[in-house]
Design a protein around this motif. Structure first.
Motif, PDB file in Angstrom:
ATOM      1  N   ARG A  66       0.851  -1.185   0.000  1.00  0.00           N
ATOM      2  CA  ARG A  66       0.000   0.000   0.000  1.00  0.00           C
ATOM      3  C   ARG A  66       0.886   1.233   0.000  1.00  0.00           C
ATOM      4  N   ARG A  67       0.398   2.274  -0.632  1.00  0.00           N
ATOM      5  CA  ARG A  67       1.139   3.532  -0.658  1.00  0.00           C
ATOM      6  C   ARG A  67       0.967   4.235   0.680  1.00  0.00           C
ATOM      7  N   ILE A  68       2.057   4.836   1.123  1.00  0.00           N
ATOM      8  CA  ILE A  68       2.017   5.628   2.336  1.00  0.00           C
ATOM      9  C   ILE A  68       2.746   6.936   2.079  1.00  0.00           C
ATOM     10  N   SER A  69       2.641   7.863   3.017  1.00  0.00           N
ATOM     11  CA  SER A  69       3.358   9.128   2.869  1.00  0.00           C
ATOM     12  C   SER A  69       4.625   9.100   3.708  1.00  0.00           C
ATOM     13  N   LYS A  70       5.493  10.050   3.480  1.00  0.00           N
ATOM     14  CA  LYS A  70       6.778  10.098   4.165  1.00  0.00           C
ATOM     15  C   LYS A  70       6.593  10.179   5.674  1.00  0.00           C
ATOM     16  N   LYS A  71       5.573  10.884   6.111  1.00  0.00           N
ATOM     17  CA  LYS A  71       5.346  11.031   7.552  1.00  0.00           C
ATOM     18  C   LYS A  71       5.038   9.693   8.229  1.00  0.00           C
ATOM     19  N   ASP A  72       4.585   8.700   7.449  1.00  0.00           N
ATOM     20  CA  ASP A  72       4.248   7.386   8.001  1.00  0.00           C
ATOM     21  C   ASP A  72       5.436   6.425   8.045  1.00  0.00           C
ATOM     22  N   LEU A  73       6.571   6.847   7.517  1.00  0.00           N
ATOM     23  CA  LEU A  73       7.766   5.998   7.541  1.00  0.00           C
ATOM     24  C   LEU A  73       8.363   5.937   8.948  1.00  0.00           C
ATOM     25  N   PRO A  74       9.024   4.836   9.275  1.00  0.00           N
ATOM     26  CA  PRO A  74       9.774   4.796  10.537  1.00  0.00           C
ATOM     27  C   PRO A  74      10.833   5.905  10.551  1.00  0.00           C
ATOM     28  N   ASP A  75      11.103   6.444  11.732  1.00  0.00           N
ATOM     29  CA  ASP A  75      12.056   7.552  11.860  1.00  0.00           C
ATOM     30  C   ASP A  75      13.428   7.207  11.300  1.00  0.00           C
TER      31      ASP A  75
END
Length: 143
Positions: A81-90
């Motif tokens: 699924r597509r996610i945004s950069k803010k949803d990536l692990p730190d």
């Protein structure tokens, strides 16, 4: 003359799209069974056969779009699924900011894979060239 060219063009488009779409009856029973076991609440996936002969389902779950791939024998391969950069692990965000700051981030997918587990597939673009980089949750490159 223009009408016949238009009709011919339209027919060509319809046929080419139809050849890439797997009709519900063409999806093997094993694939449908595995899909239903994994996603019991999803009853209306769109099916396509990819260039490798696998079956790809497109569906919504909790309001989000997903793609799940299955072998013709019904083995689950991956779900993304597509996610945004803010949803990536730190850790991945830090790696991007440090090592990929000159790249344009084009697409991010969270992938659950049958052998790799969960990873993040990021597509970058630099100087017109696209580059896919896979990260684990700790920010290490795995491809």
């Amino acid at each position: 003359m223009k009408l016949s060219i238009f009709c011919y063009s339209l027919l060509t488009i319809i046929l080419s799209v139809g050849c890439n779409t797997a009709a519900e009856g063409q999806v093997p029973k094993e694939v449908k069974t595995t899909f239903k076991n994994m996603y019991p609440k999803e009853n209306d996936p769109d099916w396509h056969k990819d260039k490798n002969g696998n079956f790809e389902s497109n569906f919504k779950k909790d309001g989000e779009h997903y793609k799940a791939d299955f072998s013709p024998e019904g083995q689950w391969l991956e779900t993304e699924r597509r996610i945004s950069k803010k949803d990536l692990p730190d850790a991945i965000k830090e790696k991007i900011d440090k090592d990929f700051k000159d790249y344009e981030l084009v697409e991010i997918e969270e992938v659950d894979h049958n052998s790799k587990g969960r990873f993040y597939d990021l597509e970058f673009k630099i100087d017109g060239e696209k580059k896919d980089v896979e990260f684990n949750a700790q920010g290490s490159i795995i491809n």
